[in-house]
Design a protein around this motif. Structure first.
Motif, short mmCIF file in Angstrom:
data_model
loop_
_atom_site.label_atom_id
_atom_site.label_comp_id
_atom_site.label_asym_id
_atom_site.label_seq_id
_atom_site.Cartn_x
_atom_site.Cartn_y
_atom_site.Cartn_z
N THR A 36 0.92 -1.37 -0.16
CA THR A 36 -0.09 -0.08 -0.15
C THR A 36 0.83 1.12 -0.03
O THR A 36 0.31 2.32 -0.10
CB THR A 36 -1.04 0.13 1.34
N LYS A 63 -7.13 3.45 -0.15
CA LYS A 63 -8.27 2.63 -0.41
C LYS A 63 -8.15 1.23 0.53
O LYS A 63 -8.96 0.92 1.07
CB LYS A 63 -8.74 2.72 -1.76
N ARG A 65 -6.03 0.30 2.70
CA ARG A 65 -6.04 0.13 3.97
C ARG A 65 -7.33 0.53 4.69
O ARG A 65 -7.64 0.20 5.73
CB ARG A 65 -4.96 1.19 4.34
N LYS A 66 -8.00 1.48 4.11
CA LYS A 66 -9.20 1.68 4.70
C LYS A 66 -10.29 0.60 4.72
O LYS A 66 -10.95 0.66 5.90
CB LYS A 66 -9.86 3.16 3.75
N TYR A 67 -10.36 -0.18 3.90
CA TYR A 67 -11.17 -1.38 4.00
C TYR A 67 -10.52 -2.57 4.43
O TYR A 67 -10.86 -3.54 4.19
CB TYR A 67 -11.95 -1.49 2.46
N ASN A 68 -9.24 -2.47 4.75
CA ASN A 68 -8.30 -3.46 5.29
C ASN A 68 -8.19 -4.77 4.33
O ASN A 68 -8.11 -5.80 4.59
CB ASN A 68 -9.02 -4.39 6.51
N LEU A 69 -8.47 -4.35 2.90
CA LEU A 69 -8.34 -5.35 1.91
C LEU A 69 -6.61 -5.54 1.81
O LEU A 69 -6.50 -6.76 1.11
CB LEU A 69 -8.55 -4.73 0.43
N THR A 157 -15.71 -8.46 13.21
CA THR A 157 -14.71 -8.00 12.25
C THR A 157 -15.66 -7.57 10.98
O THR A 157 -15.20 -6.71 10.14
CB THR A 157 -13.68 -9.19 11.76
N PHE A 162 -14.04 -3.42 8.77
CA PHE A 162 -13.87 -2.81 7.57
C PHE A 162 -14.18 -1.41 7.56
O PHE A 162 -15.16 -0.90 7.90
CB PHE A 162 -14.70 -3.64 6.46
N GLY A 163 -13.40 -0.55 6.94
CA GLY A 163 -13.53 0.90 7.07
C GLY A 163 -13.46 1.57 8.41
O GLY A 163 -13.81 2.77 8.47
N GLN A 164 -12.91 1.09 9.21
CA GLN A 164 -12.82 1.55 10.75
C GLN A 164 -11.63 2.66 10.51
O GLN A 164 -10.77 2.54 9.95
CB GLN A 164 -12.24 0.56 11.70
N LYS A 165 -11.75 3.55 11.30
CA LYS A 165 -10.75 4.61 11.43
C LYS A 165 -9.63 4.03 12.14
O LYS A 165 -9.64 2.87 12.81
CB LYS A 165 -11.33 5.80 12.24
#
Length: 168
Positions: A36, A63, A65-69, A157, A162-165
């Motif tokens: 990332t 992006k 990282r934001k959604y933990n993908l 989880t 997903f999408g957590q600050k």
């Protein structure tokens, strides 16, 4: 699909990041994540934590990282036996050395295998948050482990992870 996006929008460098992490009994292993950040992001700084406005992130990396993908390749680590689905998040050895000096109970978290998700993470203690609070939640998990707690963490989880600050 993610690999293609990294190749198109992630600049030069590998698609997968391989990084040394520490798990059960202080054993190290190589974790897999989607890259990332720019290639060789820590070349001049050494190991540092990511921040919310980290200039090393790529556009697609922010992006992911934001959604933990970026964490999906860690399923390979689970299949290899390096990690569990649930447990304290594995940390990099240089940070472990710092934390064990500062936090007396820190090394207790290495009594179990590291996980992709954990009690601290589903309760918002991840990324650039208080290491003391993360340890508190990790130790709670270790002391109260059950299949029911693991199932609860996996379900949480899906809804909270997903999408957590703090996912920089």
């Amino acid at each position: 699909m993610i690999a293609v996006l990294i190749r198109l929008y992630g600049g030069r460098g590998p698609i997968l990041l391989r990084q040394e992490r520490m798990t059960l009994d202080g054993r190290t292993f190589e974790i897999h994540k989607f890259r990332t950040m720019i290639d060789e992001a820590e070349k001049h700084t050494g190991p540092v934590f990511a921040t919310s406005d980290d200039p090393r992130r790529t556009s697609i990396g922010a992006k992911l990282r934001k959604y933990n993908l970026d964490e999906l390749p860690q399923l390979l680590n689970v299949f290899k036996g390096d990690m569990s689905l649930v447990g304290p998040r594995p940390e990099r050895p240089p940070f472990v050395a710092q934390f064990k000096e500062r936090i007396p109970q820190y090394m207790r978290r290495h009594r179990v295998k590291s996980g992709i998700t954990g009690w601290a993470q589903v309760n918002g203690w991840r990324g650039n948050t208080s290491i003391e609070k993360r340890i508190e939640f990790d130790l709670y998990y270790i002391e109260n482990w059950s299949l029911r707690l693991d199932a609860k963490i996996l379900i949480l989880t899906l809804f909270r992870g997903f999408g957590q600050k703090h996912a920089y």
